[in-house]
Design an enzyme around this catalytic site. Structure first.
Site, PDB file in Angstrom:
ATOM      1  N   GLY A  15       0.833  -1.194  -0.081  1.00 19.22           N
ATOM      2  CA  GLY A  15      -0.042   0.020  -0.015  1.00 19.22           C
ATOM      3  C   GLY A  15       0.851   1.187   0.036  1.00 19.22           C
ATOM      4  O   GLY A  15       0.529   2.189  -0.753  1.00 19.22           O
ATOM      5  N   GLU A  34      10.858   3.304   5.750  1.00 24.48           N
ATOM      6  CA  GLU A  34      10.604   2.087   5.803  1.00 24.48           C
ATOM      7  C   GLU A  34      11.316   1.232   6.894  1.00 24.48           C
ATOM      8  O   GLU A  34      12.684   1.704   6.760  1.00 24.48           O
ATOM      9  CB  GLU A  34      10.662   1.024   4.336  1.00 24.48           C
ATOM     10  CG  GLU A  34      10.682  -0.335   4.515  1.00 24.48           C
ATOM     11  CD  GLU A  34       9.442  -1.011   5.154  1.00 24.48           C
ATOM     12  OE1 GLU A  34       8.419  -0.544   4.841  1.00 24.48           O
ATOM     13  OE2 GLU A  34       9.670  -1.948   6.090  1.00 24.48           O
ATOM     14  N   GLN A  35      10.799   0.519   7.629  1.00 30.63           N
ATOM     15  CA  GLN A  35      11.474   0.020   8.834  1.00 30.63           C
ATOM     16  C   GLN A  35      12.612  -1.080   8.406  1.00 30.63           C
ATOM     17  O   GLN A  35      13.853  -1.276   9.063  1.00 30.63           O
ATOM     18  CB  GLN A  35      10.765  -0.532  10.105  1.00 30.63           C
ATOM     19  CG  GLN A  35       9.890  -1.565   9.718  1.00 30.63           C
ATOM     20  CD  GLN A  35       9.065  -2.035  10.574  1.00 30.63           C
ATOM     21  OE1 GLN A  35       8.932  -1.769  11.895  1.00 30.63           O
ATOM     22  NE2 GLN A  35       8.368  -3.168  10.416  1.00 30.63           N
ATOM     23  N   HIS A  47      -3.249 -11.993  -5.592  1.00 33.92           N
ATOM     24  CA  HIS A  47      -4.240 -11.896  -6.743  1.00 33.92           C
ATOM     25  C   HIS A  47      -4.403 -10.378  -6.935  1.00 33.92           C
ATOM     26  O   HIS A  47      -4.355  -9.377  -6.132  1.00 33.92           O
ATOM     27  CB  HIS A  47      -5.786 -12.156  -6.355  1.00 33.92           C
ATOM     28  CG  HIS A  47      -6.013 -13.333  -6.266  1.00 33.92           C
ATOM     29  ND1 HIS A  47      -6.995 -14.033  -6.869  1.00 33.92           N
ATOM     30  CD2 HIS A  47      -5.483 -14.493  -5.135  1.00 33.92           C
ATOM     31  CE1 HIS A  47      -7.226 -15.351  -6.270  1.00 33.92           C
ATOM     32  NE2 HIS A  47      -6.427 -15.526  -5.324  1.00 33.92           N
ATOM     33  N   ARG A 103       3.941 -12.278  -4.825  1.00 30.76           N
ATOM     34  CA  ARG A 103       3.887 -10.931  -4.242  1.00 30.76           C
ATOM     35  C   ARG A 103       5.036 -10.109  -4.326  1.00 30.76           C
ATOM     36  O   ARG A 103       5.322  -9.011  -4.390  1.00 30.76           O
ATOM     37  CB  ARG A 103       3.002 -10.703  -3.298  1.00 30.76           C
ATOM     38  CG  ARG A 103       3.765 -11.580  -1.684  1.00 30.76           C
ATOM     39  CD  ARG A 103       2.763 -11.406  -0.576  1.00 30.76           C
ATOM     40  NE  ARG A 103       2.784 -10.247   0.072  1.00 30.76           N
ATOM     41  CZ  ARG A 103       1.556  -9.799   0.663  1.00 30.76           C
ATOM     42  NH1 ARG A 103       0.513 -10.589   0.726  1.00 30.76           N
ATOM     43  NH2 ARG A 103       1.489  -8.426   1.291  1.00 30.76           N
ATOM     44  N   LEU A 125      10.001   4.089  12.555  1.00 33.79           N
ATOM     45  CA  LEU A 125       9.267   5.334  13.046  1.00 33.79           C
ATOM     46  C   LEU A 125       8.877   4.906  14.767  1.00 33.79           C
ATOM     47  O   LEU A 125       8.265   4.082  14.947  1.00 33.79           O
ATOM     48  CB  LEU A 125       7.840   6.019  12.338  1.00 33.79           C
ATOM     49  CG  LEU A 125       7.227   6.974  13.118  1.00 33.79           C
ATOM     50  CD1 LEU A 125       8.063   8.291  12.678  1.00 33.79           C
ATOM     51  CD2 LEU A 125       5.881   6.918  12.474  1.00 33.79           C
ATOM     52  N   TYR A 212      -3.460 -21.291  -6.691  1.00 34.55           N
ATOM     53  CA  TYR A 212      -3.267 -20.451  -8.421  1.00 34.55           C
ATOM     54  C   TYR A 212      -1.729 -20.237  -8.566  1.00 34.55           C
ATOM     55  O   TYR A 212      -0.898 -20.286  -7.873  1.00 34.55           O
ATOM     56  CB  TYR A 212      -3.628 -19.113  -8.320  1.00 34.55           C
ATOM     57  CG  TYR A 212      -3.469 -18.022  -6.993  1.00 34.55           C
ATOM     58  CD1 TYR A 212      -2.381 -17.278  -7.039  1.00 34.55           C
ATOM     59  CD2 TYR A 212      -4.130 -18.220  -5.862  1.00 34.55           C
ATOM     60  CE1 TYR A 212      -1.990 -16.444  -6.244  1.00 34.55           C
ATOM     61  CE2 TYR A 212      -3.827 -17.420  -4.934  1.00 34.55           C
ATOM     62  CZ  TYR A 212      -2.702 -16.583  -5.009  1.00 34.55           C
ATOM     63  OH  TYR A 212      -2.224 -15.723  -4.000  1.00 34.55           O
ATOM     64  N   ASP A 292      -3.768  -1.653   5.653  1.00 30.36           N
ATOM     65  CA  ASP A 292      -3.950  -2.540   6.724  1.00 30.36           C
ATOM     66  C   ASP A 292      -3.809  -1.738   8.061  1.00 30.36           C
ATOM     67  O   ASP A 292      -4.457  -2.186   8.972  1.00 30.36           O
ATOM     68  CB  ASP A 292      -2.970  -3.567   6.937  1.00 30.36           C
ATOM     69  CG  ASP A 292      -3.615  -4.923   6.186  1.00 30.36           C
ATOM     70  OD1 ASP A 292      -4.400  -4.510   5.281  1.00 30.36           O
ATOM     71  OD2 ASP A 292      -2.845  -5.896   6.274  1.00 30.36           O
ATOM     72  N   ALA A 305      -4.535  -6.249  -0.018  1.00 29.53           N
ATOM     73  CA  ALA A 305      -3.836  -5.217  -0.646  1.00 29.53           C
ATOM     74  C   ALA A 305      -4.244  -4.207  -1.826  1.00 29.53           C
ATOM     75  O   ALA A 305      -4.071  -3.024  -1.871  1.00 29.53           O
ATOM     76  CB  ALA A 305      -2.601  -5.734  -1.419  1.00 29.53           C
TER      77      ALA A 305
END
Ligand SMILES: Cc1cc2nc3c(=O)[nH]c(=O)nc-3n(C[C@H](O)[C@H](O)[C@H](O)COP(=O)(O)OP(=O)(O)OC[C@H]3O[C@@H](n4cnc5c(N)ncnc54)[C@H](O)[C@@H]3O)c2cc1C
Length: 388
Positions: A15, A34-35, A47, A103, A125, A212, A292, A305
């Site tokens: 996201g 980003e951590q 998907h 993913r 953070l 899948y 999320d 997502a």
């Protein structure tokens, strides 16, 4: 005083990376914190429905993403005991391609599309201070950064959510997901002996297994389950290793194709599925949340997502509409135009009813965020969340 209008995105997950890309494409000055020190290709698929692919089109990444994934024509639901077809929904024909993909491959495409000078790894953070002028962010490595607005895309345990609403752990849903890939000789043998569906959900009593392909070459197959389970102590990790024994036990009595998939799978992991009730507010002052952090859900509809990415797209549209100076109105418009659809998907996903029986999935896949009107705050959003 900050010199230029700056946006900070906390978290470069699916996201956050999408939100930052959309904002950067729209010309905003965006830094992403980003951590993690780096990302790895964890064994899991995802998907990407046409509703999301239309947003990758806006990001300029549709072609590359489509090339990475498998393109199932149908979502098939089968009875876990005898393989009878319970429902079959067409996936193509919604204005963009439906793909299933690894993913990690999708995420790599996303974060590599960001301005590398503006993506900061190893930035966990820890503290946020807002004042009338800006926000000061403090990270665990002792550094600080300043921004005009902050977008919390920091996942289910969001720090930004905690600041908006107070600390509260998410609720364990009572369910776990097992995830595993099937590759190489194991996949060839499985394909030779069984008629594998491109995209299938096997339903058995109180549990299920979705399976899948995750590559365009169809040389990697993936399953993810939903199984009731007592609480798991993961010691702060998102998942633990699982085993073939555990999987055979969980799917005892199921169809031979399910047993064969378990047999052929490697490196099985188990993930507790956590959730939260819909939140009363999505922003406060200069802070706003997406994905999320805002509406976590059990993943049974394969749209978690997707909703995070739709959030990023709508927030970008609202900021473009109002301008960054009027971020307060943009945040309200964003919530007003997103809450109903995100909550509906969250509710259906948690109930695990989607496509168990024949139904029209157009309200999910036919949605085109860019042809949706941005409803003013004094007008209710249309009920279906689908273009009229
Ligand atoms: C088993 C399973 C299967 C799923 N299958 C699908 C599917 O098929 N389709 C689908 O659409 N969704 C699926 N989902 C849901 C999907 O994974 C999530 O909804 C999605 O990852 C949410 O994206 P996000 O960016 O909001 O959060 P995340 O992807 O969780 O990203 C949050 C990021 O923030 C970072 N972060 C956290 N805290 C901090 C901090 N304090 N400082 C800095 N950085 C921080 C994290 O390291 C992470 O990179 C599935 C989920 C599970 C568990």
């Amino acid at each position: 005083m900050v010199q230029a209008k700056k946006i900070a995105v906390i978290g470069a997950g699916l996201g956050g990376a999408a939100t930052a890309r959309l904002l950067q494409c729209a010309g905003f000055d965006v830094d992403v914190y980003e951590q993690a020190n780096e990302f790895s290709r964890i064994g899991a698929g995802i998907h990407v429905g046409p509703n999301i692919m239309k947003i990758f089109r806006e990001m300029g990444l549709e072609k590359e993403l489509t090339a990475l994934g498998a393109k199932p024509n149908q979502w098939i639901s089968r009875d876990g005991a005898n393989a009878d077809i319970l429902a079959a929904a067409d996936l193509q024909g919604y204005g963009a391609t439906y793909i299933t993909v690894h993913r990690g491959d999708m995420h790599t495409l996303q974060f590599e599309s960001l301005d590398p000078k503006k993506l900061h790894y190893g930035k966990r953070l820890e503290h946020v201070e807002q004042n009338a002028e800006h926000v000061i962010l403090s990270f665990s490595d002792g550094t600080t950064a300043t921004a005009d607005i902050v977008i919390g895309a920091d996942g289910i345990n969001s720090k930004i959510r905690d600041i908006l609403l107070g600390e509260e752990a998410p609720t364990y849903s009572g369910w776990v997901a097992h995830r595993a890939l099937i590759k190489g000789e194991n996949l060839k043998k499985l394909q030779a002996e069984h008629d594998l569906d491109d995209c299938v959900k096997w339903w058995h009593e109180d549990r299920h297994m979705m399976a899948y392909y995750t590559t365009s070459e169809k040389d990697e197959y993936y399953y993810v389950t939903g199984v009731p389970h007592p609480p798991l102590d993961t010691q702060g990790q998102s998942f633990l290793p699982s085993s073939h024994e555990e999987m055979f036990k969980a799917f005892e009595g199921c169809h031979p194709r399910i047993q064969a998939m378990i047999e052929a799978s490697e490196d099985i992991t188990i993930w507790p599925l956590n959730s939260r009730n819909p939140l009363p507010i999505w922003s406060s002052g200069r802070l706003v949340i997406v994905g999320d952090a805002c509406h976590p859900m059990k993943p049974h509809m394969a749209q978690g997502a997707g909703m995070a990415i739709e959030d990023g797209a709508m927030l970008t549209r609202c900021l473009l509409k109002t301008g960054l100076d009027d971020y307060k109105t943009a945040f309200k418009l964003y919530e007003h135009n997103r809450k109903e659809r995100a909550t509906r998907v969250q509710t259906v996903s948690n109930a695990n009813t989607f496509l168990k029986q024949p139904e029209d999935p157009a309200w999910v896949y036919g949605y085109d965020l860019y042809s949706e009107e941005i409803y003013p705050l004094n007008e209710p959003k249309n009920i279906e969340g689908v273009n009229a």
